[in-house]
Design a protein around this motif. Structure first.
Motif, PDB file in Angstrom:
ATOM      1  N   GLY A   1       4.921  -9.324  -6.742  1.00 33.58           N
ATOM      2  CA  GLY A   1       3.657  -8.718  -7.129  1.00 33.58           C
ATOM      3  C   GLY A   1       3.886  -7.477  -7.986  1.00 33.58           C
ATOM      4  O   GLY A   1       5.022  -7.040  -8.200  1.00 33.58           O
ATOM      5  N   LEU A   2       2.805  -6.915  -8.469  1.00 33.07           N
ATOM      6  CA  LEU A   2       2.868  -5.718  -9.321  1.00 33.07           C
ATOM      7  C   LEU A   2       1.766  -4.755  -8.897  1.00 33.07           C
ATOM      8  O   LEU A   2       0.594  -5.122  -8.858  1.00 33.07           O
ATOM      9  CB  LEU A   2       2.698  -6.111 -10.786  1.00 33.07           C
ATOM     10  CG  LEU A   2       2.688  -5.014 -11.838  1.00 33.07           C
ATOM     11  CD1 LEU A   2       3.925  -4.133 -11.736  1.00 33.07           C
ATOM     12  CD2 LEU A   2       2.589  -5.625 -13.234  1.00 33.07           C
ATOM     13  N   VAL A   3       2.163  -3.532  -8.570  1.00 35.43           N
ATOM     14  CA  VAL A   3       1.228  -2.506  -8.132  1.00 35.43           C
ATOM     15  C   VAL A   3       1.227  -1.368  -9.145  1.00 35.43           C
ATOM     16  O   VAL A   3       2.282  -0.764  -9.412  1.00 35.43           O
ATOM     17  CB  VAL A   3       1.606  -1.954  -6.742  1.00 35.43           C
ATOM     18  CG1 VAL A   3       0.694  -0.797  -6.346  1.00 35.43           C
ATOM     19  CG2 VAL A   3       1.545  -3.065  -5.699  1.00 35.43           C
ATOM     20  N   VAL A   4       0.082  -1.070  -9.716  1.00 32.06           N
ATOM     21  CA  VAL A   4      -0.068   0.057 -10.637  1.00 32.06           C
ATOM     22  C   VAL A   4      -0.739   1.199  -9.879  1.00 32.06           C
ATOM     23  O   VAL A   4      -1.841   1.041  -9.339  1.00 32.06           O
ATOM     24  CB  VAL A   4      -0.916  -0.326 -11.872  1.00 32.06           C
ATOM     25  CG1 VAL A   4      -1.094   0.879 -12.787  1.00 32.06           C
ATOM     26  CG2 VAL A   4      -0.267  -1.485 -12.623  1.00 32.06           C
ATOM     27  N   LEU A   5      -0.086   2.345  -9.837  1.00 28.89           N
ATOM     28  CA  LEU A   5      -0.626   3.507  -9.143  1.00 28.89           C
ATOM     29  C   LEU A   5      -1.438   4.368 -10.112  1.00 28.89           C
ATOM     30  O   LEU A   5      -0.890   4.941 -11.060  1.00 28.89           O
ATOM     31  CB  LEU A   5       0.512   4.335  -8.535  1.00 28.89           C
ATOM     32  CG  LEU A   5       1.395   3.607  -7.515  1.00 28.89           C
ATOM     33  CD1 LEU A   5       2.436   4.567  -6.934  1.00 28.89           C
ATOM     34  CD2 LEU A   5       0.557   2.998  -6.393  1.00 28.89           C
ATOM     35  N   ALA A   6      -2.743   4.445  -9.874  1.00 24.24           N
ATOM     36  CA  ALA A   6      -3.649   5.201 -10.745  1.00 24.24           C
ATOM     37  C   ALA A   6      -4.626   6.013  -9.912  1.00 24.24           C
ATOM     38  O   ALA A   6      -5.800   6.132 -10.248  1.00 24.24           O
ATOM     39  CB  ALA A   6      -4.395   4.245 -11.671  1.00 24.24           C
ATOM     40  N   ALA A   7      -4.152   6.570  -8.802  1.00 23.78           N
ATOM     41  CA  ALA A   7      -5.038   7.241  -7.855  1.00 23.78           C
ATOM     42  C   ALA A   7      -4.835   8.745  -7.765  1.00 23.78           C
ATOM     43  O   ALA A   7      -5.626   9.431  -7.125  1.00 23.78           O
ATOM     44  CB  ALA A   7      -4.843   6.640  -6.455  1.00 23.78           C
ATOM     45  N   GLY A   8      -3.790   9.270  -8.386  1.00 26.84           N
ATOM     46  CA  GLY A   8      -3.427  10.670  -8.178  1.00 26.84           C
ATOM     47  C   GLY A   8      -4.381  11.683  -8.776  1.00 26.84           C
ATOM     48  O   GLY A   8      -5.153  11.373  -9.691  1.00 26.84           O
ATOM     49  N   ARG A   9      -4.288  12.893  -8.276  1.00 25.61           N
ATOM     50  CA  ARG A   9      -5.144  13.986  -8.752  1.00 25.61           C
ATOM     51  C   ARG A   9      -4.595  14.656  -9.993  1.00 25.61           C
ATOM     52  O   ARG A   9      -5.317  15.394 -10.678  1.00 25.61           O
ATOM     53  CB  ARG A   9      -5.316  15.037  -7.646  1.00 25.61           C
ATOM     54  CG  ARG A   9      -6.015  14.508  -6.407  1.00 25.61           C
ATOM     55  CD  ARG A   9      -6.160  15.589  -5.345  1.00 25.61           C
ATOM     56  NE  ARG A   9      -7.005  16.686  -5.780  1.00 25.61           N
ATOM     57  CZ  ARG A   9      -8.331  16.694  -5.672  1.00 25.61           C
ATOM     58  NH1 ARG A   9      -8.947  15.658  -5.130  1.00 25.61           N
ATOM     59  NH2 ARG A   9      -9.028  17.722  -6.088  1.00 25.61           N
ATOM     60  N   ALA A  10      -3.318  14.451 -10.313  1.00 28.92           N
ATOM     61  CA  ALA A  10      -2.709  15.011 -11.527  1.00 28.92           C
ATOM     62  C   ALA A  10      -2.908  16.521 -11.609  1.00 28.92           C
ATOM     63  O   ALA A  10      -3.324  17.057 -12.635  1.00 28.92           O
ATOM     64  CB  ALA A  10      -3.277  14.329 -12.774  1.00 28.92           C
ATOM     65  N   ARG A  11      -2.578  17.210 -10.530  1.00 24.51           N
ATOM     66  CA  ARG A  11      -2.788  18.663 -10.482  1.00 24.51           C
ATOM     67  C   ARG A  11      -2.013  19.401 -11.564  1.00 24.51           C
ATOM     68  O   ARG A  11      -2.463  20.424 -12.080  1.00 24.51           O
ATOM     69  CB  ARG A  11      -2.382  19.193  -9.102  1.00 24.51           C
ATOM     70  CG  ARG A  11      -3.231  18.694  -7.941  1.00 24.51           C
ATOM     71  CD  ARG A  11      -2.775  19.313  -6.632  1.00 24.51           C
ATOM     72  NE  ARG A  11      -3.539  18.855  -5.484  1.00 24.51           N
ATOM     73  CZ  ARG A  11      -3.231  17.796  -4.751  1.00 24.51           C
ATOM     74  NH1 ARG A  11      -2.164  17.079  -5.061  1.00 24.51           N
ATOM     75  NH2 ARG A  11      -3.972  17.441  -3.725  1.00 24.51           N
ATOM     76  N   ARG A  12      -0.837  18.894 -11.901  1.00 24.77           N
ATOM     77  CA  ARG A  12       0.004  19.598 -12.872  1.00 24.77           C
ATOM     78  C   ARG A  12      -0.510  19.474 -14.301  1.00 24.77           C
ATOM     79  O   ARG A  12      -0.032  20.172 -15.196  1.00 24.77           O
ATOM     80  CB  ARG A  12       1.439  19.062 -12.799  1.00 24.77           C
ATOM     81  CG  ARG A  12       2.132  19.342 -11.477  1.00 24.77           C
ATOM     82  CD  ARG A  12       3.470  18.640 -11.395  1.00 24.77           C
ATOM     83  NE  ARG A  12       4.366  19.035 -12.464  1.00 24.77           N
ATOM     84  CZ  ARG A  12       5.508  18.425 -12.762  1.00 24.77           C
ATOM     85  NH1 ARG A  12       5.873  17.351 -12.072  1.00 24.77           N
ATOM     86  NH2 ARG A  12       6.274  18.852 -13.742  1.00 24.77           N
ATOM     87  N   PHE A  13      -1.483  18.601 -14.525  1.00 24.22           N
ATOM     88  CA  PHE A  13      -1.990  18.408 -15.880  1.00 24.22           C
ATOM     89  C   PHE A  13      -2.894  19.547 -16.322  1.00 24.22           C
ATOM     90  O   PHE A  13      -3.091  19.766 -17.509  1.00 24.22           O
ATOM     91  CB  PHE A  13      -2.721  17.072 -15.976  1.00 24.22           C
ATOM     92  CG  PHE A  13      -2.945  16.601 -17.391  1.00 24.22           C
ATOM     93  CD1 PHE A  13      -1.878  16.231 -18.188  1.00 24.22           C
ATOM     94  CD2 PHE A  13      -4.223  16.531 -17.916  1.00 24.22           C
ATOM     95  CE1 PHE A  13      -2.082  15.806 -19.493  1.00 24.22           C
ATOM     96  CE2 PHE A  13      -4.446  16.093 -19.207  1.00 24.22           C
ATOM     97  CZ  PHE A  13      -3.366  15.733 -20.008  1.00 24.22           C
ATOM     98  N   GLY A  14      -3.473  20.234 -15.363  1.00 26.53           N
ATOM     99  CA  GLY A  14      -4.248  21.423 -15.697  1.00 26.53           C
ATOM    100  C   GLY A  14      -5.634  21.158 -16.241  1.00 26.53           C
ATOM    101  O   GLY A  14      -6.032  21.696 -17.268  1.00 26.53           O
ATOM    102  N   GLY A  15      -6.410  20.335 -15.549  1.00 30.07           N
ATOM    103  CA  GLY A  15      -7.787  20.075 -15.971  1.00 30.07           C
ATOM    104  C   GLY A  15      -7.928  18.732 -16.644  1.00 30.07           C
ATOM    105  O   GLY A  15      -7.046  18.295 -17.387  1.00 30.07           O
ATOM    106  N   GLY A  16      -9.053  18.079 -16.402  1.00 27.84           N
ATOM    107  CA  GLY A  16      -9.253  16.740 -16.938  1.00 27.84           C
ATOM    108  C   GLY A  16      -8.441  15.728 -16.155  1.00 27.84           C
ATOM    109  O   GLY A  16      -7.695  16.076 -15.244  1.00 27.84           O
TER     110      GLY A  16
END
Length: 205
Positions: free
Chosen positions: A5-20
């Protein structure tokens, strides 16, 4: 060949991205997430599971736009992780739990990897042998992502907590296979500096 199978993780908050939301940030004319999706859709691993969490409605909307733009994209299952704020571990667990018992393993793909290649996923799948703990890509002596986790590791993944991925499990696993892949493709986008660097590289191509 074993079913992978293939699992794509697209749930994170991306805190280090700094907005958006970084997965929605434009890169080469499309949202960042679309680049990982293109590789996932072209790869042989099935079924395809996409884990969403932070700003799930916006992510679901871009998934719908992707499907309209990429006619013929394979079916996928979207899984919501209600514990996404706790870190990557819960999203990894949610993705693996959504796969059928017939899957001997799963390729785990981070949604923020713009240069990942379907060929890398295919080589991971081809190198897997039933009973192996994992297969990881190797380039210039360095391990990277995505990784293929064999069914023997699924139970151990259930014990992960917080923002921990599978690195510790891979370090302890008895049988981890490696496959050589072309240089490049391991980079992910964590910060705005990473994003600006990726955009600059795209302009030079």
């Amino acid at each position: 060949m074993a079913r992978i199978g293939l699992v794509v993780l697209a749930a994170g908050r991306a805190r280090r991205f700094g907005g958006g939301h970084k997965l929605l940030a434009a890169l080469r004319g499309t949202p960042l997430l679309w680049h990982a999706l293109d590789a996932a859709c072209a790869a042989p691993a099935r079924p395809l599971v996409i884990v969403v969490g932070h700003r799930q409605h916006a992510i679901r909307a871009t998934l719908a736009r992707f499907r309209r733009a990429r006619r013929g994209a394979p079916p996928w299952r979207v899984v919501y992780n209600p514990h996404h704020a706790t870190g990557m571990a819960s999203s990894l667990q949610a993705g693996l739990a959504a796969l059928p018992a017939s899957c001997a393993g799963a390729v785990v793909l981070l949604g923020d990897m713009p240069d990942v290649r379907a060929a890398t996923i295919a080589r991971l799948c081809a190198a897997y042998a039933p009973g192996a703990a994992a297969v990881v890509p190797l380039s210039a002596g360095r391990r990277g992502n995505p990784v293929l986790l064999g069914r023997p590791l699924f139970a151990a993944v259930a014990g992960l907590r917080g923002d921990e991925g599978a690195r510790r499990l891979l370090a302890r696993a008895a049988e981890v296979r490696t496959v050589e892949v072309p240089r490049g493709g391991f980079a992910d986008v964590d910060t705005r500096s990473d994003w600006r660097r990726a955009r600059a590289q795209a302009r030079r191509r």
